[in-house]
Scaffold this motif. Structure first.
Motif, PDB file in Angstrom:
ATOM      1  N   SER A 289      77.439  21.487  94.850  1.00 26.09           N
ATOM      2  CA  SER A 289      76.606  22.875  94.883  1.00 26.09           C
ATOM      3  C   SER A 289      77.692  23.695  95.781  1.00 26.09           C
ATOM      4  CB  SER A 289      75.431  22.576  95.594  1.00 26.09           C
ATOM      5  OG  SER A 289      75.528  21.900  96.623  1.00 26.09           O
TER       6      SER A 289
ATOM      7  N   TYR B 187      69.448  35.490  97.664  1.00 28.90           N
ATOM      8  CA  TYR B 187      67.918  36.005  97.796  1.00 28.90           C
ATOM      9  C   TYR B 187      67.791  37.636  97.748  1.00 28.90           C
ATOM     10  CZ  TYR B 187      63.539  37.139  99.239  1.00 28.90           C
ATOM     11  OH  TYR B 187      62.095  37.614  99.375  1.00 28.90           O
ATOM     12  N   ARG B 188      68.835  37.985  98.315  1.00 26.16           N
ATOM     13  CA  ARG B 188      68.820  39.513  98.458  1.00 26.16           C
ATOM     14  C   ARG B 188      68.503  40.411  97.057  1.00 26.16           C
ATOM     15  NH1 ARG B 188      73.919  42.368  99.967  1.00 26.16           N
ATOM     16  NH2 ARG B 188      75.066  40.473  98.721  1.00 26.16           N
TER      17      ARG B 188
ATOM     18  N   ALA C 126      65.012  40.073  96.216  1.00 27.94           N
ATOM     19  CA  ALA C 126      63.849  40.689  97.140  1.00 27.94           C
ATOM     20  C   ALA C 126      63.219  42.071  96.374  1.00 27.94           C
ATOM     21  CB  ALA C 126      64.633  41.024  98.364  1.00 27.94           C
TER      22      ALA C 126
ATOM     23  N   ILE D 112      59.844  30.093  96.449  1.00 25.06           N
ATOM     24  CA  ILE D 112      61.387  30.248  96.559  1.00 25.06           C
ATOM     25  C   ILE D 112      61.753  28.859  96.615  1.00 25.06           C
ATOM     26  CG2 ILE D 112      63.265  31.465  97.869  1.00 25.06           C
ATOM     27  CD1 ILE D 112      61.268  33.456  97.151  1.00 25.06           C
TER      28      ILE D 112
ATOM     29  N   GLU E  11      65.747  26.250  96.311  1.00 23.78           N
ATOM     30  CA  GLU E  11      67.028  26.023  95.916  1.00 23.78           C
ATOM     31  C   GLU E  11      67.452  25.213  94.970  1.00 23.78           C
ATOM     32  OE1 GLU E  11      69.630  26.680  99.310  1.00 23.78           O
ATOM     33  OE2 GLU E  11      71.120  25.360  98.480  1.00 23.78           O
TER      34      GLU E  11
ATOM     35  N   PRO F 224      71.933  20.489  93.273  1.00 24.43           N
ATOM     36  CA  PRO F 224      73.323  20.179  92.665  1.00 24.43           C
ATOM     37  C   PRO F 224      73.136  19.122  91.378  1.00 24.43           C
ATOM     38  CG  PRO F 224      73.165  19.223  94.760  1.00 24.43           C
ATOM     39  CD  PRO F 224      71.948  20.021  94.764  1.00 24.43           C
TER      40      PRO F 224
ATOM     41  N   ALA G  35      64.484  41.126 103.988  1.00 25.52           N
ATOM     42  CA  ALA G  35      64.913  41.217 102.795  1.00 25.52           C
ATOM     43  C   ALA G  35      66.076  40.391 102.068  1.00 25.52           C
ATOM     44  CB  ALA G  35      65.036  42.658 102.201  1.00 25.52           C
ATOM     45  N   GLY G  36      66.446  39.340 102.992  1.00 19.31           N
ATOM     46  CA  GLY G  36      67.549  38.477 102.612  1.00 19.31           C
ATOM     47  C   GLY G  36      68.945  39.141 102.889  1.00 19.31           C
TER      48      GLY G  36
ATOM     49  N   HIS H 202      72.249  39.830 105.134  1.00 13.61           N
ATOM     50  CA  HIS H 202      73.080  38.642 105.851  1.00 13.61           C
ATOM     51  C   HIS H 202      73.279  38.929 107.280  1.00 13.61           C
ATOM     52  CE1 HIS H 202      73.631  37.122 102.058  1.00 13.61           C
ATOM     53  NE2 HIS H 202      74.544  38.040 101.372  1.00 13.61           N
TER      54      HIS H 202
ATOM     55  N   HIS I 181      62.471  36.952 104.766  1.00 15.65           N
ATOM     56  CA  HIS I 181      63.405  35.904 104.523  1.00 15.65           C
ATOM     57  C   HIS I 181      64.696  36.311 104.759  1.00 15.65           C
ATOM     58  CE1 HIS I 181      60.518  33.748 102.173  1.00 15.65           C
ATOM     59  NE2 HIS I 181      60.446  34.536 101.224  1.00 15.65           N
TER      60      HIS I 181
ATOM     61  N   TYR J 216      72.716  35.155 105.035  1.00 15.60           N
ATOM     62  CA  TYR J 216      73.780  34.172 105.350  1.00 15.60           C
ATOM     63  C   TYR J 216      73.677  34.355 106.718  1.00 15.60           C
ATOM     64  CZ  TYR J 216      75.297  33.446 100.586  1.00 15.60           C
ATOM     65  OH  TYR J 216      75.341  33.178  99.170  1.00 15.60           O
TER      66      TYR J 216
ATOM     67  N   ASN K 162      62.370  32.034 104.713  1.00 16.66           N
ATOM     68  CA  ASN K 162      63.628  31.068 104.328  1.00 16.66           C
ATOM     69  C   ASN K 162      64.755  31.717 105.012  1.00 16.66           C
ATOM     70  OD1 ASN K 162      61.789  29.432 103.034  1.00 16.66           O
ATOM     71  ND2 ASN K 162      61.948  30.901 101.121  1.00 16.66           N
TER      72      ASN K 162
ATOM     73  N   SER L 159      68.994  27.000 103.502  1.00 17.13           N
ATOM     74  CA  SER L 159      69.902  26.829 102.662  1.00 17.13           C
ATOM     75  C   SER L 159      70.971  26.043 103.085  1.00 17.13           C
ATOM     76  CB  SER L 159      70.578  27.951 101.698  1.00 17.13           C
ATOM     77  OG  SER L 159      71.462  27.888 100.897  1.00 17.13           O
ATOM     78  N   GLN L 160      72.422  25.858 102.382  1.00 19.39           N
ATOM     79  CA  GLN L 160      73.320  25.037 102.681  1.00 19.39           C
ATOM     80  C   GLN L 160      73.956  25.381 104.157  1.00 19.39           C
ATOM     81  OE1 GLN L 160      76.169  24.924  99.810  1.00 19.39           O
ATOM     82  NE2 GLN L 160      74.618  25.072  98.257  1.00 19.39           N
TER      83      GLN L 160
ATOM     84  N   SER M  47      69.074  22.129 102.849  1.00 20.03           N
ATOM     85  CA  SER M  47      69.676  21.793 101.484  1.00 20.03           C
ATOM     86  C   SER M  47      71.360  21.039 101.882  1.00 20.03           C
ATOM     87  CB  SER M  47      69.883  22.898 100.447  1.00 20.03           C
ATOM     88  OG  SER M  47      70.886  23.994 100.837  1.00 20.03           O
ATOM     89  N   ALA M  48      72.293  21.243 101.169  1.00 21.43           N
ATOM     90  CA  ALA M  48      73.403  20.541 101.465  1.00 21.43           C
ATOM     91  C   ALA M  48      74.187  20.672 102.759  1.00 21.43           C
ATOM     92  CB  ALA M  48      74.377  20.770 100.200  1.00 21.43           C
ATOM     93  N   ARG M  49      74.895  19.761 103.377  1.00 19.57           N
ATOM     94  CA  ARG M  49      75.700  20.130 104.222  1.00 19.57           C
ATOM     95  C   ARG M  49      75.095  20.511 105.711  1.00 19.57           C
ATOM     96  NH1 ARG M  49      78.640  20.748  99.769  1.00 19.57           N
ATOM     97  NH2 ARG M  49      78.255  22.792  99.290  1.00 19.57           N
TER      98      ARG M  49
ATOM     99  N   PRO N 204      72.438  16.931 100.165  1.00 19.89           N
ATOM    100  CA  PRO N 204      73.845  15.761 100.050  1.00 19.89           C
ATOM    101  C   PRO N 204      74.696  16.357 101.203  1.00 19.89           C
ATOM    102  CG  PRO N 204      73.799  17.311  98.319  1.00 19.89           C
ATOM    103  CD  PRO N 204      72.368  17.450  98.986  1.00 19.89           C
TER     104      PRO N 204
END
Lengths: 295, 225
Positions: A248, A267-268, A271, A281, A283, A286, B36-37, B39, B56, B59, B75, B96-97, B115-117, B135
């Motif tokens: 992933s 996600y933006r 939105a 929502i 993800e 992988p 709104a997501g 960063h 939400h 990054y 999230n 998320s990751q 999620s990952a890492r 993972p």
């Protein structure tokens, strides 16, 4: 980089809004891919009529030229540098032959009963405007904003890539073994229009499906064959599917409500959708194929 | 009680205002609306304030946090609270990751899944995930504690140096040089303290502990190419 969006509508009353919703999502992904953009829209189709999306110049006379030469009625929708030709199923071979003989300057970039495919170099906002994406209706669509890594910034190198009827594929990432996979597929009779790695992935999925695989199985097979980083979104006549590489590497997020399923690299991009506050929502995991289809 | 609406203000304006706060500021309760997501929201804070983010985030939210208590109601995208130094970051939804990546201190609480890492290269941060983790979590983890109430994905703790990985559910597989270890009284006390701080009422004995087998610390010719 690169940004991907996908939208699958569950409710009929949203269909006139498809292009508008997809366009808004695509424009948010400009930061991830400002050099070119493209999208495939699956609109109203007729089972006995075939559509070809062609790209080039001097397109307006195509309908008249082909109609006169072949004696069939050919519909034409002109959008900037692209035109969609529509004609009875049975003359598909003749139309393709006429195009390759009389208009070798044109590129056929999409073919099928429902798919229409548009892509150009430039900022996504400009590409969306040139083709009037907000005015397009349909059941589902995928879009891509490109930041080129593996091949040149050209219109031909923009996504989506379509290598089979009503199929298209968009890609975020880069493939490291696309040359060897391409050679194998060429031996199987596939031809490629560009040097692009993504076109090889699209061709691989098409080849597997041509040999009897379901879309899910074809994508699972790509986990073993394609080496590199990828999040793929694949459009088909009835829906779309998502696959991420086993580690992933590239981001992906999905939203599902009673009215739609949406995919975004970030996600933006989701939105902007109506009712997103209450969407589920998640993800995508992988190496797992996710697919939604109208049955 | 400043309220910043990111539908109107830019993230840069928000972060600039947060960075200018003196450590003894009276503006200790901030609310951020309509993320709104986007960063890099609320990164690099260096003051003991509270920040509530309603929605939400994208990054790197709450990255490099020092002393602030940051709560996110939705999230989070990639790299939540990356390189956090201290303070508390609490996420109501899923991460998320690479949540908590390279974190050096503080406490990251994830109410949903990561999620990952998750905790990749963690260097002293404590992470409590109430759901499951993906993972390659705690890849090259150096110090700190990762507590997971749910399951862990493939290759947990691959190439781990030192860090304690407490998992209550299933572990799909362990990465290179990661092994199960006995849960001693010292580890149980650390775990119980973290569960208490995260507001989790489950017995420490229901967890298994994983850590470094320390076989990759020194060159071994069998590992050479």
């Amino acid at each position: 980089m690169c940004g991907i969006v996908g939208l699958f509508l569950k409710e009929r009353d949203l269909q006139p809004q498809l292009g508008n919703m997809l366009g808004q999502m695509l424009q948010v992904m400009t930061d991830r891919g400002p050099d070119s953009a493209g999208f495939a829209v699956y609109g109203e189709g007729a089972a006995d009529h075939f559509k070809l999306t062609v790209r080039g110049s001097n397109l307006a006379s195509l309908s008249r030229d082909i109609s006169e030469a072949l004696g069939v009625s050919v519909g034409l929708t002109l959008r900037d540098t692209h035109a969609v030709l529509s004609f009875p199923d049975e003359v598909t071979g003749k139309v393709r032959e006429w195009l390759s003989t009389h208009r070798p300057d044109l590129a056929v970039i999409g073919a099928g009963h429902r798919i229409e495919l548009y892509k150009e170099v430039g900022l996504p906002a400009d590409v969306i405007k040139r083709f009037n994406l907000p005015g397009m209706a349909g059941t589902h669509g995928v879009g891509h904003t490109r930041m080129a890594t593996e091949s040149a910034v050209t219109t031909a190198g923009a996504h989506p890539f379509s290598t089979g009827a009503d199929q298209c594929l968009v890609h975020n990432g880069s493939l490291s073994n696309h040359r060897s996979v391409r050679r194998n597929l060429e031996r199987e009779g596939l031809t490629f229009a560009t040097d692009n790695d993504t076109e090889v992935a699209a061709g691989f999925v098409t080849w597997r499906m041509r040999n009897g695989d379901s879309l899910e199985r074809a994508l699972e097979a790509s986990l073993d064959t394609l080496d590199g980083f990828y999040t793929f979104v694949v459009g088909t006549e009835n829906g779309f599917a998502v696959l991420r590489d086993p580690i992933s590497c590239k981001p992906a997020v999905m939203a599902e409500t009673d009215r739609y399923v949406a995919f975004g690299t970030e996600y933006r991009a989701l939105a902007v959708l109506p009712g997103i506050e209450k969407a589920r929502i998640f993800e995508p995991e992988p190496a797992k194929v996710y697919a939604w289809e109208h049955r | 009680m400043p309220v910043v609406d990111l539908a109107v203000s830019r993230v840069r304006e928000l972060n600039k205002a947060l960075h200018q706060l003196p450590r003894n500021t009276n503006e200790t309760h901030w609310t951020v609306q309509n993320p709104a997501g986007q960063h890099s929201i609320a990164v690099g804070i260096d003051a003991p304030i509270e920040v509530m983010i309603e929605g939400h985030v994208g990054y790197y939210c709450a990255g490099m946090n020092k002393d602030a208590q940051i709560t996110i109601s939705g999230n989070a995208g990639v790299g939540l609270a990356e390189n956090m130094m201290s303070g508390v970051v609490r996420l109501a939804g899923d991460a998320s990751q690479a949540a908590g990546a390279t974190g050096r201190g503080g406490l990251l609480i994830i109410e949903g899944n990561a999620s990952a890492r998750c905790g990749i290269s963690m260097k002293g941060i404590d992470i409590v995930v109430k759901g499951s983790i993906g993972p390659m979590s705690a890849f090259m983890a150096q110090t700190g504690n990762l507590v997971v109430l749910g399951d862990a994905g493939e290759a947990l703790g691959d190439s781990i140096y030192e860090a304690r990985l407490f998992v209550r559910g299933e572990v799909k597989s362990l990465g290179a040089d990661c092994e199960e270890k006995p849960l001693g009284s010292e580890e149980r006390a650390i775990l119980a303290g973290l569960l208490d701080r995260a507001g989790v009422d489950v017995p420490a004995d229901s967890f298994r502990l994983f850590g470094s087998a320390r076989r990759l610390y020194h060159f071994h010719v069998d590992n050479a190419y």
